[in-house]
Design an enzyme around this catalytic site. Structure first.
Site, mmCIF file in Angstrom:
data_model
loop_
_atom_site.group_PDB
_atom_site.id
_atom_site.type_symbol
_atom_site.label_atom_id
_atom_site.label_comp_id
_atom_site.label_asym_id
_atom_site.label_seq_id
_atom_site.Cartn_x
_atom_site.Cartn_y
_atom_site.Cartn_z
ATOM 1 N N LYS A 1 0.829 -1.216 0.000
ATOM 2 C CA LYS A 1 0.000 0.000 0.000
ATOM 3 C C LYS A 1 0.858 1.259 0.000
ATOM 4 O O LYS A 1 0.571 2.207 -0.725
ATOM 5 C CB LYS A 1 -0.909 0.022 1.242
ATOM 6 C CG LYS A 1 -1.999 -1.010 1.214
ATOM 7 C CD LYS A 1 -2.725 -1.035 2.555
ATOM 8 C CE LYS A 1 -1.790 -1.507 3.646
ATOM 9 N NZ LYS A 1 -2.359 -1.536 4.975
ATOM 10 N N ARG B 1 -11.248 0.470 8.068
ATOM 11 C CA ARG B 1 -10.872 -0.906 8.343
ATOM 12 C C ARG B 1 -12.047 -1.703 8.910
ATOM 13 O O ARG B 1 -11.914 -2.912 9.117
ATOM 14 C CB ARG B 1 -9.746 -0.928 9.371
ATOM 15 C CG ARG B 1 -8.328 -1.005 8.790
ATOM 16 C CD ARG B 1 -7.445 -1.303 9.963
ATOM 17 N NE ARG B 1 -6.078 -1.653 9.786
ATOM 18 C CZ ARG B 1 -5.081 -0.839 9.503
ATOM 19 N NH1 ARG B 1 -5.312 0.391 9.167
ATOM 20 N NH2 ARG B 1 -3.840 -1.271 9.508
ATOM 21 N N ARG C 1 11.117 -5.666 6.164
ATOM 22 C CA ARG C 1 10.888 -4.264 6.513
ATOM 23 C C ARG C 1 11.270 -3.999 7.973
ATOM 24 O O ARG C 1 11.809 -2.946 8.302
ATOM 25 C CB ARG C 1 9.397 -3.926 6.286
ATOM 26 C CG ARG C 1 9.039 -2.483 6.545
ATOM 27 C CD ARG C 1 7.632 -2.189 6.053
ATOM 28 N NE ARG C 1 6.601 -2.589 7.013
ATOM 29 C CZ ARG C 1 5.299 -2.489 6.782
ATOM 30 N NH1 ARG C 1 4.857 -2.042 5.626
ATOM 31 N NH2 ARG C 1 4.426 -2.851 7.691
ATOM 32 N N ARG D 1 9.781 -0.212 13.504
ATOM 33 C CA ARG D 1 8.404 -0.236 14.015
ATOM 34 C C ARG D 1 8.223 -1.422 14.950
ATOM 35 O O ARG D 1 8.407 -2.572 14.552
ATOM 36 C CB ARG D 1 7.416 -0.345 12.843
ATOM 37 C CG ARG D 1 7.155 0.983 12.176
ATOM 38 C CD ARG D 1 6.259 0.828 10.969
ATOM 39 N NE ARG D 1 4.975 0.195 11.271
ATOM 40 C CZ ARG D 1 3.998 0.104 10.382
ATOM 41 N NH1 ARG D 1 4.142 0.619 9.177
ATOM 42 N NH2 ARG D 1 2.873 -0.490 10.703
ATOM 43 N N ARG E 1 -1.590 -8.555 13.613
ATOM 44 C CA ARG E 1 -2.123 -7.521 12.714
ATOM 45 C C ARG E 1 -2.724 -8.161 11.462
ATOM 46 O O ARG E 1 -3.764 -7.722 10.965
ATOM 47 C CB ARG E 1 -1.022 -6.526 12.328
ATOM 48 C CG ARG E 1 -0.700 -5.543 13.451
ATOM 49 C CD ARG E 1 0.577 -4.780 13.179
ATOM 50 N NE ARG E 1 0.505 -3.963 11.995
ATOM 51 C CZ ARG E 1 1.552 -3.660 11.232
ATOM 52 N NH1 ARG E 1 2.746 -4.132 11.515
ATOM 53 N NH2 ARG E 1 1.400 -2.897 10.191
HETATM 54 P P1 AMP Z 1 -0.892 0.413 9.758
HETATM 55 O O1 AMP Z 1 0.367 1.194 9.618
HETATM 56 O O2 AMP Z 1 -1.942 0.800 8.764
HETATM 57 O O3 AMP Z 1 -0.664 -1.073 9.781
HETATM 58 O O4 AMP Z 1 -1.508 0.806 11.176
HETATM 59 C C1 AMP Z 1 -0.775 0.628 12.360
HETATM 60 C C2 AMP Z 1 -1.733 0.528 13.543
HETATM 61 O O5 AMP Z 1 -2.502 1.750 13.666
HETATM 62 C C3 AMP Z 1 -2.781 -0.570 13.433
HETATM 63 O O6 AMP Z 1 -2.288 -1.823 13.840
HETATM 64 C C4 AMP Z 1 -3.878 -0.039 14.367
HETATM 65 O O7 AMP Z 1 -3.509 -0.204 15.728
HETATM 66 C C5 AMP Z 1 -3.846 1.460 14.080
HETATM 67 N N1 AMP Z 1 -4.772 1.810 12.962
HETATM 68 C C6 AMP Z 1 -4.429 2.235 11.715
HETATM 69 N N2 AMP Z 1 -5.516 2.462 10.958
HETATM 70 C C7 AMP Z 1 -6.593 2.183 11.735
HETATM 71 C C8 AMP Z 1 -8.002 2.212 11.527
HETATM 72 N N3 AMP Z 1 -8.545 2.560 10.327
HETATM 73 N N4 AMP Z 1 -8.801 1.871 12.555
HETATM 74 C C9 AMP Z 1 -8.287 1.508 13.736
HETATM 75 N N5 AMP Z 1 -6.966 1.444 13.997
HETATM 76 C C10 AMP Z 1 -6.113 1.777 13.025
#
Ligand code: AMP
Length: 193
Positions: free
Chosen positions: A15, A90, A129, A135, A146
């Site tokens: 993404k 999400r 990564r 991270r 996740r």
């Molecule tokens: P990502 O970088 O998109 O994998 O997001 C990292 C973390 O941020 C996720 O594991 C969630 O804890 C939180 N997060 C990101 N986007 C959302 C969302 N749309 N709704 C809820 N939590 C989110």
């Protein structure tokens, strides 16, 4: 009318890479909920403090907090022509909120690009990564969670958008250029871009 493109995909599906390309080509910002949360964590804002425990555990942050964060971001001037939304919505409630939110800007969801990548490939990509991203949530145990959260909660969203005729499925295991080509074709078909 602003253009709103949603990008779906599990952690490691590509993404971030494809959003950067879309931003360069169409001049609309890449709005990634995960990046916004990390910014809040880094600045230790009230929202960051609230979200930290969820994020560190690989769980979703509550919808009301997340939706308000996206609303604030879409109100910024660089998003006047639209946005590539990555990582949001999400959940179905977030998708329902999003329709109302985009209507505030006279827009709607134009197309949903879903990057399809097998779980084994995702694990491999994110393990690489993690070596450089720093991270905490790229570490193997959190990552596995996740991906599980993604598969259990997010895939229903595909049905939501498929029923509305907005879902474009993209074969995400091919080369970056090939994936970008598939995305161009979908943008033309669905959004006239
Ligand atoms: P990502 O970088 O998109 O994998 O997001 C990292 C973390 O941020 C996720 O594991 C969630 O804890 C939180 N997060 C990101 N986007 C959302 C969302 N749309 N709704 C809820 N939590 C989110």
């Amino acid at each position: 009318m602003p253009t709103y493109i949603l990008l779906f995909g599990a952690p490691g599906a590509g993404k971030g890479t494809q959003s950067a390309i879309l931003k360069a080509e169409y001049g609309i910002p890449h709005v990634a909920s995960g990046d916004l949360f990390r910014m809040h964590l880094g600045q230790n804002t009230a929202l960051g403090q609230l979200a930290r425990a969820y994020i560190d555990n690989g769980e979703l942050v509550p919808d009301d907090v997340t939706v308000q964060m996206i609303r604030d971001r879409l109100h910024e001037p660089d998003a006047a022509n639209g946005a590539v939304l990555d990582g949001f919505p999400r959940t179905i409630p977030q998708a329902e909120e999003l329709d109302g939110l985009l209507a505030e800007f006279g827009g709607k969801v134009d197309v949903v690009l879903s990057l399809k990548v097998r779980e084994a490939t995702l694990l491999e990509r994110v393990a690489n990564r993690a070596l450089t991203s720093g991270r905490a949530d790229d570490q193997p145990e959190v990552l596995a969670k996740r991906i599980k959260v993604f598969l259990s909660q997010t895939l229903q969203l595909e049905d939501y958008y498929r029923e509305r005729g907005l879902l474009a499925e993209i074969e995400g295991e091919r080369s970056v250029t090939d994936v970008t080509g598939q995305i161009h074709a979908a943008l033309k078909t669905f959004a006239g871009l």
